[in-house]
Write a protein that holds these residues in place. Sequence first.
Motif, short mmCIF file in Angstrom:
data_model
loop_
_atom_site.label_atom_id
_atom_site.label_comp_id
_atom_site.label_asym_id
_atom_site.label_seq_id
_atom_site.Cartn_x
_atom_site.Cartn_y
_atom_site.Cartn_z
N ILE A 268 0.93 -1.25 -0.02
CA ILE A 268 0.06 -0.06 0.08
C ILE A 268 0.90 1.25 0.25
N PHE A 269 1.82 1.06 0.79
CA PHE A 269 2.53 2.49 1.15
C PHE A 269 3.59 2.94 0.11
N SER A 270 4.27 1.72 -0.44
CA SER A 270 5.18 2.09 -1.63
C SER A 270 4.39 2.49 -2.92
N LYS A 271 3.26 2.11 -3.19
CA LYS A 271 2.38 2.52 -4.18
C LYS A 271 1.94 3.93 -4.04
N LEU A 272 1.87 4.40 -2.72
CA LEU A 272 1.67 5.83 -2.16
C LEU A 272 2.95 6.58 -2.42
N ALA A 273 3.99 6.10 -2.13
CA ALA A 273 5.44 6.52 -2.11
C ALA A 273 5.58 6.90 -3.89
N PHE A 274 5.36 6.04 -4.55
CA PHE A 274 5.57 6.14 -6.02
C PHE A 274 4.58 7.38 -6.52
N ALA A 275 3.27 7.44 -6.20
CA ALA A 275 2.33 8.43 -6.44
C ALA A 275 2.84 10.04 -6.12
N ASN A 276 3.17 9.85 -4.72
CA ASN A 276 3.59 11.30 -4.02
C ASN A 276 5.06 11.74 -4.78
N ALA A 277 5.74 10.90 -5.17
CA ALA A 277 7.13 11.11 -5.94
C ALA A 277 7.13 11.66 -6.88
N LYS A 278 6.04 11.42 -7.69
CA LYS A 278 5.52 11.74 -9.01
C LYS A 278 5.31 13.07 -9.12
N LYS A 279 4.56 13.70 -8.26
CA LYS A 279 3.90 14.88 -8.13
C LYS A 279 4.86 16.21 -8.04
#
Length: 279
Positions: A268-279
């Motif tokens: 869950i949180f690795s996907k969130l990290a990917f998404a947040n890093a993309k912003k």
Amino acid sequence: LFLAVVGLALYFISLSLSRAVAENEGIKEDVKAHNKEISFKKSSVIKALMLREKRIMFSSSSFSTELILELVMPLFIIVIYALMGILGDMSKDIMSIPGIEKYIHLVLWGIILMFYTFNMLSSTSVSREGKDFDYSRTLPVNEKQRVKAKLYFHMLLTIPCIDLFIIAVAIFTRAPLIETILVLFSSIFYIAGISAVGLAIDYKKPHTEWERPQEAVKQNLNGLGAMGINLIQLIIIVSLVVLCEIYIKVRVASLIIPSLVSIIFFLIFSKLAFANAKK
């Protein structure tokens, strides 16, 4: 001795896996101190980003001292408590509990996990970049590579430390071999889950505007946020261990099933990290 060999084997397995992934993802870095430039090659992107993470961590004594102390904190506390005589008193109180002998190694392993729950290595990783954070976003790498490099670097630092403490507890309490091996493997998932949580939070709102390096760690609320979520993870894991011991009564199941919690947190949180890093 065998447990020590197993622990070292697990460490080198995790190291090999990280290196294998790094080679597949690609990178090679030549860091030049005078202009902070990084030379990239497709064959080694993640490796160079890991070297960059290492350079940032040791760029300030505040960073390196604070974070390394967190990695060996259990040892410091044990030594201090032993010198003060508190450790002996605590041992007597704990061992006076009826039937605790069967669970003492589980209790000590849980305490070790608790120490690493409050580790801020990942939850301040992005913030430690400071003004270089904007520069890092211009590098010819995608967000997944940046997150994976931080994740692998943090795991390579943390897993050997936690495994050494797990093995020490196993030797001291004469814990069963199979249980020790299962906990050693489970610790990999646990550290991965903790690291993913920290990165997801720090990428969401990094604290990069700081004057002194220690502000990126000690005055960073992202660290507290990650601690809270990771504490929830630990509580769920401990609760599952207790429930398995009460109802399933199979020790192997008690150690394997809780690992699923860490895997879920990691996904869950690795996907969130990917998404947040993309912003």
